[in-house]
Every structure is written in C-alpha cells, then in structure tokens.
Scaffold this motif. Structure first.
Motif, mmCIF file in Angstrom:
data_model
loop_
_atom_site.group_PDB
_atom_site.id
_atom_site.type_symbol
_atom_site.label_atom_id
_atom_site.label_comp_id
_atom_site.label_asym_id
_atom_site.label_seq_id
_atom_site.Cartn_x
_atom_site.Cartn_y
_atom_site.Cartn_z
ATOM 1 N N CYS A 197 0.814 -1.434 -0.152
ATOM 2 C CA CYS A 197 0.046 0.147 0.106
ATOM 3 C C CYS A 197 0.813 1.281 -0.112
ATOM 4 C CB CYS A 197 -0.952 0.050 1.182
ATOM 5 S SG CYS A 197 -2.190 -1.240 1.352
ATOM 6 N N ASP A 198 0.574 2.238 -0.973
ATOM 7 C CA ASP A 198 1.344 3.427 -0.887
ATOM 8 C C ASP A 198 0.714 4.626 0.157
ATOM 9 O OD1 ASP A 198 -0.988 4.541 -2.383
ATOM 10 O OD2 ASP A 198 0.139 4.300 -4.083
ATOM 11 N N ALA A 199 1.396 5.569 0.270
ATOM 12 C CA ALA A 199 0.914 6.680 0.975
ATOM 13 C C ALA A 199 -0.521 6.941 0.596
ATOM 14 C CB ALA A 199 1.806 7.766 1.101
ATOM 15 N N ASP A 200 -0.849 7.133 -0.453
ATOM 16 C CA ASP A 200 -2.166 7.757 -0.886
ATOM 17 C C ASP A 200 -3.217 6.679 -0.318
ATOM 18 O OD1 ASP A 200 -1.081 9.806 -2.225
ATOM 19 O OD2 ASP A 200 -1.090 8.874 -4.259
ATOM 20 N N ILE A 201 -2.911 5.364 -0.400
ATOM 21 C CA ILE A 201 -4.089 4.543 0.074
ATOM 22 C C ILE A 201 -4.321 4.539 1.591
ATOM 23 C CG2 ILE A 201 -4.907 1.963 0.323
ATOM 24 C CD1 ILE A 201 -3.283 1.408 -2.413
ATOM 25 N N VAL A 202 -3.119 4.813 2.344
ATOM 26 C CA VAL A 202 -3.276 4.964 3.672
ATOM 27 C C VAL A 202 -3.722 6.242 4.019
ATOM 28 C CG1 VAL A 202 -1.641 5.222 5.772
ATOM 29 C CG2 VAL A 202 -1.134 3.445 3.993
ATOM 30 N N ALA A 203 -3.750 7.276 3.554
ATOM 31 C CA ALA A 203 -4.279 8.726 3.602
ATOM 32 C C ALA A 203 -5.797 8.484 3.360
ATOM 33 C CB ALA A 203 -3.611 9.676 2.726
ATOM 34 N N LEU B 91 -19.574 0.302 10.721
ATOM 35 C CA LEU B 91 -18.835 1.008 9.661
ATOM 36 C C LEU B 91 -17.510 1.470 10.285
ATOM 37 C CD1 LEU B 91 -18.626 2.187 6.621
ATOM 38 C CD2 LEU B 91 -19.902 4.154 7.810
ATOM 39 N N LYS B 92 -17.621 1.880 11.346
ATOM 40 C CA LYS B 92 -16.207 2.554 11.987
ATOM 41 C C LYS B 92 -15.351 1.153 12.026
ATOM 42 C CE LYS B 92 -18.632 6.003 14.866
ATOM 43 N NZ LYS B 92 -19.038 6.114 16.409
ATOM 44 N N SER B 93 -15.528 0.228 12.563
ATOM 45 C CA SER B 93 -14.918 -1.191 12.641
ATOM 46 C C SER B 93 -14.415 -1.505 11.400
ATOM 47 C CB SER B 93 -15.612 -2.389 13.265
ATOM 48 O OG SER B 93 -15.075 -3.321 13.253
ATOM 49 N N ASP B 94 -15.250 -1.522 10.292
ATOM 50 C CA ASP B 94 -14.651 -1.672 8.750
ATOM 51 C C ASP B 94 -13.619 -0.823 8.425
ATOM 52 O OD1 ASP B 94 -16.574 -3.756 8.808
ATOM 53 O OD2 ASP B 94 -17.847 -3.016 7.582
ATOM 54 N N CYS B 95 -13.823 0.414 8.604
ATOM 55 C CA CYS B 95 -12.887 1.402 8.341
ATOM 56 C C CYS B 95 -11.476 1.171 9.064
ATOM 57 C CB CYS B 95 -13.184 2.739 8.516
ATOM 58 S SG CYS B 95 -14.763 3.294 7.492
ATOM 59 N N ILE B 96 -11.659 0.901 10.210
ATOM 60 C CA ILE B 96 -10.379 0.541 11.302
ATOM 61 C C ILE B 96 -9.895 -0.403 10.460
ATOM 62 C CG2 ILE B 96 -9.756 0.159 13.375
ATOM 63 C CD1 ILE B 96 -11.824 1.974 14.540
ATOM 64 N N MET B 97 -10.438 -1.503 10.169
ATOM 65 C CA MET B 97 -9.876 -2.718 9.725
ATOM 66 C C MET B 97 -9.035 -2.455 8.591
ATOM 67 S SD MET B 97 -8.868 -5.718 10.501
ATOM 68 C CE MET B 97 -10.058 -6.217 11.973
ATOM 69 N N ARG B 98 -9.959 -1.707 7.666
ATOM 70 C CA ARG B 98 -9.106 -1.471 6.435
ATOM 71 C C ARG B 98 -7.962 -0.720 6.344
ATOM 72 N NH1 ARG B 98 -14.409 -1.193 4.301
ATOM 73 N NH2 ARG B 98 -14.530 0.998 4.669
ATOM 74 N N LEU B 99 -7.973 0.290 7.378
ATOM 75 C CA LEU B 99 -6.740 1.163 7.675
ATOM 76 C C LEU B 99 -5.568 0.243 8.269
ATOM 77 C CD1 LEU B 99 -5.006 3.847 7.931
ATOM 78 C CD2 LEU B 99 -6.520 4.103 10.183
ATOM 79 N N SER B 100 -5.904 -0.440 9.094
ATOM 80 C CA SER B 100 -4.873 -1.259 9.869
ATOM 81 C C SER B 100 -4.088 -2.289 8.771
ATOM 82 C CB SER B 100 -5.255 -1.955 10.876
ATOM 83 O OG SER B 100 -6.415 -2.262 11.006
ATOM 84 N N ARG C 72 6.522 1.360 4.706
ATOM 85 C CA ARG C 72 7.280 2.355 5.708
ATOM 86 C C ARG C 72 7.047 1.591 7.077
ATOM 87 N NH1 ARG C 72 4.321 7.616 5.825
ATOM 88 N NH2 ARG C 72 5.764 7.852 7.319
ATOM 89 N N PRO C 73 8.228 1.325 7.703
ATOM 90 C CA PRO C 73 8.242 0.402 9.027
ATOM 91 C C PRO C 73 7.546 1.279 10.079
ATOM 92 C CG PRO C 73 10.456 0.627 8.002
ATOM 93 C CD PRO C 73 9.281 1.271 7.057
ATOM 94 N N GLU C 74 7.490 2.474 10.045
ATOM 95 C CA GLU C 74 6.371 3.128 11.025
ATOM 96 C C GLU C 74 4.995 2.797 10.701
ATOM 97 O OE1 GLU C 74 7.876 6.366 8.242
ATOM 98 O OE2 GLU C 74 8.585 4.766 9.069
ATOM 99 N N ASP C 75 4.619 2.674 9.680
ATOM 100 C CA ASP C 75 3.064 2.220 9.250
ATOM 101 C C ASP C 75 2.824 1.092 9.712
ATOM 102 O OD1 ASP C 75 2.673 5.018 8.138
ATOM 103 O OD2 ASP C 75 2.907 4.140 6.289
ATOM 104 N N VAL C 76 3.693 0.237 9.498
ATOM 105 C CA VAL C 76 3.731 -1.440 9.831
ATOM 106 C C VAL C 76 3.600 -1.345 11.158
ATOM 107 C CG1 VAL C 76 4.566 -3.578 9.887
ATOM 108 C CG2 VAL C 76 4.809 -2.067 7.636
ATOM 109 N N GLN C 77 4.207 -0.729 12.209
ATOM 110 C CA GLN C 77 4.291 -0.717 13.317
ATOM 111 C C GLN C 77 2.831 -0.058 14.037
ATOM 112 O OE1 GLN C 77 6.242 -2.547 15.438
ATOM 113 N NE2 GLN C 77 7.316 -3.133 13.755
ATOM 114 N N ARG C 78 2.513 1.041 13.311
ATOM 115 C CA ARG C 78 1.143 1.635 13.774
ATOM 116 C C ARG C 78 0.046 0.591 13.445
ATOM 117 N NH1 ARG C 78 -0.803 6.350 10.468
ATOM 118 N NH2 ARG C 78 -3.203 6.360 11.201
ATOM 119 N N GLY C 79 0.180 -0.186 12.193
ATOM 120 C CA GLY C 79 -1.023 -1.009 11.890
ATOM 121 C C GLY C 79 -1.040 -2.319 12.915
ATOM 122 N N ILE C 80 -0.025 -2.679 13.281
ATOM 123 C CA ILE C 80 0.213 -3.920 14.111
ATOM 124 C C ILE C 80 -0.393 -3.428 15.528
ATOM 125 C CG2 ILE C 80 1.728 -5.387 15.678
ATOM 126 C CD1 ILE C 80 3.610 -5.390 13.048
ATOM 127 N N ALA C 81 -0.087 -2.186 16.192
ATOM 128 C CA ALA C 81 -0.536 -1.748 17.357
ATOM 129 C C ALA C 81 -2.072 -1.455 17.442
ATOM 130 C CB ALA C 81 0.177 -0.227 17.662
#
Length: 85
Positions: free
Chosen positions: A31-37, A54-63, A71-80
């Motif tokens: 995933c690139d930065a545009d998809i994450v954003a 819907l909130k849960s679905d959106c959070i799951m897609r973001l994670s 980007r390692p910092e994104d990966v760590q944020r997603g794991i958290a």
C-alpha cells in the motif's frame, strides 16, 4: 469527485493485488501513502456519527493498509491498532 474516483482506482488495484497474492502470484500487496491517507480519511469520516460496524470496517481497512505499507513506522502503527482490537 475526482479524488473519490482516484481512491476507488487505487483500492481496485489493491484488491487486485490481494487476489494475485492468494492465487499464488509473487506480488506482495503493498500500500502506498495515498491508500493509507484515504483509509485515514474514511476512519475520520466514519467517526462522525456512523454505525459501529462501519467504524470497525474502516479501522480494519486502515490497519490492513498500514501493515502492507513499505514504511516500517506504518507497519508498526498497523500492528498496534490490531493488537488493541
């Protein structure tokens, strides 16, 4: 409207990558930065009075997008985020 169309195209590419991944292709669904954003915007919009589902679905897609970032910092944020679920 143009931004939404671009986001839909990027999500479509992402879903194609996921399909390729599970069909045995060697492409990792990055995933690139545009998809994450875009996913971050979805979470923010869902927080404005949307259903819990819907909130849960959106959070799951973001994670998912975060853990598939290069980007390692994104990966760590997603794991958290996933560990908090």
């Amino acid at each position: 409207m143009i931004l939404q169309r671009k986001m839909e195209e990027k999500i479509g590419k992402l879903l194609d990558s996921v399909g390729s991944f599970f069909s045995g292709a060697d492409d990792i669904p990055w995933c690139d930065a545009d998809i994450v954003a875009g996913c971050e915007r979805e979470v923010a919009e869902a927080g404005k009075g949307s259903s819990e589902e819907l909130k849960s679905d959106c959070i799951m897609r973001l994670s998912w997008a975060l853990v598939h970032s290069r980007r390692p910092e994104d990966v760590q944020r997603g794991i958290a985020m996933l560990e908090k679920l």
